[in-house]
Design an enzyme around this catalytic site. Structure first.
Site, PDB file in Angstrom:
ATOM      1  N   ARG A 130     -19.181 101.744  42.588  1.00  0.00           N
ATOM      2  CA  ARG A 130     -20.544 102.031  43.752  1.00  0.00           C
ATOM      3  C   ARG A 130     -20.825 103.342  43.310  1.00  0.00           C
ATOM      4  O   ARG A 130     -21.826 103.782  43.437  1.00  0.00           O
ATOM      5  CB  ARG A 130     -19.739 101.717  44.987  1.00  0.00           C
ATOM      6  CG  ARG A 130     -21.087 102.052  46.118  1.00  0.00           C
ATOM      7  CD  ARG A 130     -20.758 101.844  47.447  1.00  0.00           C
ATOM      8  NE  ARG A 130     -19.325 102.334  47.878  1.00  0.00           N
ATOM      9  CZ  ARG A 130     -19.131 103.576  48.513  1.00  0.00           C
ATOM     10  NH1 ARG A 130     -20.262 104.080  48.615  1.00  0.00           N
ATOM     11  NH2 ARG A 130     -18.039 104.034  48.868  1.00  0.00           N
ATOM     12  N   ASN A 166     -11.713  93.552  40.440  1.00  0.00           N
ATOM     13  CA  ASN A 166     -10.815  94.458  41.310  1.00  0.00           C
ATOM     14  C   ASN A 166     -11.575  95.231  42.433  1.00  0.00           C
ATOM     15  O   ASN A 166     -10.747  95.668  43.362  1.00  0.00           O
ATOM     16  CB  ASN A 166     -10.233  95.603  40.295  1.00  0.00           C
ATOM     17  CG  ASN A 166      -9.577  96.701  40.657  1.00  0.00           C
ATOM     18  OD1 ASN A 166      -8.369  96.470  41.282  1.00  0.00           O
ATOM     19  ND2 ASN A 166     -10.144  97.785  40.823  1.00  0.00           N
ATOM     20  N   TYR A 173      -8.812  92.459  56.371  1.00  0.00           N
ATOM     21  CA  TYR A 173      -8.547  92.634  54.983  1.00  0.00           C
ATOM     22  C   TYR A 173      -7.623  91.644  54.402  1.00  0.00           C
ATOM     23  O   TYR A 173      -7.805  91.042  53.321  1.00  0.00           O
ATOM     24  CB  TYR A 173      -7.907  93.911  54.818  1.00  0.00           C
ATOM     25  CG  TYR A 173      -7.524  94.300  53.448  1.00  0.00           C
ATOM     26  CD1 TYR A 173      -8.329  94.731  52.278  1.00  0.00           C
ATOM     27  CD2 TYR A 173      -6.004  94.340  52.845  1.00  0.00           C
ATOM     28  CE1 TYR A 173      -7.978  95.016  50.915  1.00  0.00           C
ATOM     29  CE2 TYR A 173      -5.830  94.712  51.799  1.00  0.00           C
ATOM     30  CZ  TYR A 173      -6.440  94.951  50.642  1.00  0.00           C
ATOM     31  OH  TYR A 173      -6.152  95.423  49.569  1.00  0.00           O
ATOM     32  N   THR A 189      -2.503 104.774  45.509  1.00  0.00           N
ATOM     33  CA  THR A 189      -4.004 105.091  45.060  1.00  0.00           C
ATOM     34  C   THR A 189      -4.367 105.819  46.423  1.00  0.00           C
ATOM     35  O   THR A 189      -3.784 105.661  47.528  1.00  0.00           O
ATOM     36  CB  THR A 189      -4.678 103.678  44.795  1.00  0.00           C
ATOM     37  OG1 THR A 189      -4.664 102.707  46.110  1.00  0.00           O
ATOM     38  CG2 THR A 189      -3.866 102.925  43.541  1.00  0.00           C
ATOM     39  N   LYS A 202      -8.313  88.812  51.344  1.00  0.00           N
ATOM     40  CA  LYS A 202      -7.327  88.550  50.222  1.00  0.00           C
ATOM     41  C   LYS A 202      -6.597  87.309  49.961  1.00  0.00           C
ATOM     42  O   LYS A 202      -6.373  86.797  48.931  1.00  0.00           O
ATOM     43  CB  LYS A 202      -6.364  90.057  50.405  1.00  0.00           C
ATOM     44  CG  LYS A 202      -6.838  91.073  49.854  1.00  0.00           C
ATOM     45  CD  LYS A 202      -7.698  91.516  48.751  1.00  0.00           C
ATOM     46  CE  LYS A 202      -8.205  92.722  48.624  1.00  0.00           C
ATOM     47  NZ  LYS A 202      -8.840  92.803  47.360  1.00  0.00           N
ATOM     48  N   VAL A 205       0.370 100.249  46.844  1.00  0.00           N
ATOM     49  CA  VAL A 205       0.378 100.997  45.226  1.00  0.00           C
ATOM     50  C   VAL A 205      -0.104 102.606  45.577  1.00  0.00           C
ATOM     51  O   VAL A 205      -1.070 102.587  46.417  1.00  0.00           O
ATOM     52  CB  VAL A 205      -0.741 100.198  44.520  1.00  0.00           C
ATOM     53  CG1 VAL A 205      -0.988 101.170  43.124  1.00  0.00           C
ATOM     54  CG2 VAL A 205      -0.278  98.754  44.262  1.00  0.00           C
ATOM     55  N   SER A 257     -11.340 104.443  39.721  1.00  0.00           N
ATOM     56  CA  SER A 257      -9.920 104.921  40.042  1.00  0.00           C
ATOM     57  C   SER A 257      -8.952 104.085  40.248  1.00  0.00           C
ATOM     58  O   SER A 257      -9.263 102.697  40.332  1.00  0.00           O
ATOM     59  CB  SER A 257      -9.989 105.908  41.260  1.00  0.00           C
ATOM     60  OG  SER A 257     -10.629 105.126  42.345  1.00  0.00           O
ATOM     61  N   ILE A 300      -6.294 101.244  40.607  1.00  0.00           N
ATOM     62  CA  ILE A 300      -5.910 100.196  39.785  1.00  0.00           C
ATOM     63  C   ILE A 300      -6.892  99.839  38.645  1.00  0.00           C
ATOM     64  O   ILE A 300      -6.468  99.430  37.464  1.00  0.00           O
ATOM     65  CB  ILE A 300      -5.479  98.930  40.809  1.00  0.00           C
ATOM     66  CG1 ILE A 300      -4.114  99.035  41.572  1.00  0.00           C
ATOM     67  CG2 ILE A 300      -5.475  97.390  39.939  1.00  0.00           C
ATOM     68  CD1 ILE A 300      -4.265  98.064  42.558  1.00  0.00           C
TER      69      ILE A 300
END
Length: 241
Positions: free
Chosen positions: A35, A87, A156, A191, A160, A189, A13, A15
């Site tokens: 996954r 990703n 996080y 999502t 990154k 983004v 799903s 990006i």
């Protein structure tokens, strides 16, 4: 054998799926990894319905053997790898006093460890592609929070930032061989991963689109071997610096 082939992780799903769709449009044969088997198969079936060459490998990418299985399946089917898209990622927010070790480890394993393992397992195939056309590419999904650490998303942000740093190191190590790496650093983004921000009042239509990200990757595919783009930062108008 396909003329160009790519692995895209976190491809069920958002990006990852949008980048996979774009790569299919560009003629790439695809291995999609994520996954959840049912969600991944549905995504792959949607791409196959458009006439794209796709296989899917459901795998928990925090596991070394799963990473090896994805790469082995890709090599067996396509025999080459021109583009790796790292990703897959997970973000779990918490104030520092409430960080759970299990969730800490999950973010480190998926966001950083799997990326390193994919480079290790894919570098032979990437070198073969680079020897052919000097246009092998690795795209790593980082985040704007990897450039500007964020409270509540501290772990996080740290993972990154590691993605950005590892991308820089890989360019110094591999770019002269024809294997270039780019870190994508977007703000919000639209999502499922940003549903928390939507609930907090950031409208979906005010977010960067997955197509924006995919089109940036398409641009990378068109560059000459002499041009290296180490990172791309995607900001929203009005975002604080």
């Amino acid at each position: 054998m396909a003329q160009r082939a790519a692995i895209v992780t976190g491809a069920s799903s958002g990006i990852g799926l949008e980048i996979a769709r774009m790569l299919g449009e560009e003629g790439y044969a695809l291995t999609l990894a994520a996954r959840r088997p049912e969600k991944l198969t549905a995504a792959a079936d949607g791409l196959r319905a458009k006439g794209l060459e796709v296989q899917e490998v459901a795998a928990a990418l925090s596991k070394e053997e799963a990473v090896k299985a994805v790469v082995a399946a890709h090599e067996q089917r396509y025999g080459r790898l021109d583009l790796l898209v790292n990703n897959a990622g997970v973000g779990i927010g918490a104030p520092v006093a409430e960080i759970e070790t299990k969730r800490l480890d999950m973010q480190l394993d998926v966001n950083v460890r799997s990326l390193v393992l994919f480079y290790r397992e894919c570098v032979g195939l990437l070198r073969a592609a680079a020897a052919e056309h000097r246009g092998a590419l690795v795209v790593n999904t980082a985040s704007i929070s990897g450039k500007r650490g964020q409270p509540w998303l501290s772990v996080y942000s740290a993972t990154k930032a590691a993605v950005v740093g590892f991308t820089e190191a890989m360019n110094k190590e591999l770019a002269t061989e024809g294997i270039r790496s780019t870190a994508l650093c977007p703000a919000f983004v639209d999502t499922p991963m940003t549903d928390f921000a939507k609930a907090g009042g950031v409208a979906a239509e005010a977010m960067i689109t997955t197509r924006d990200i995919a089109e940036a990757v398409r641009m990378l595919l068109k560059l000459s071997p002499a041009c290296l783009v180490p990172e791309i930062i995607f900001e929203r108008p009005g975002d604080p610096l």
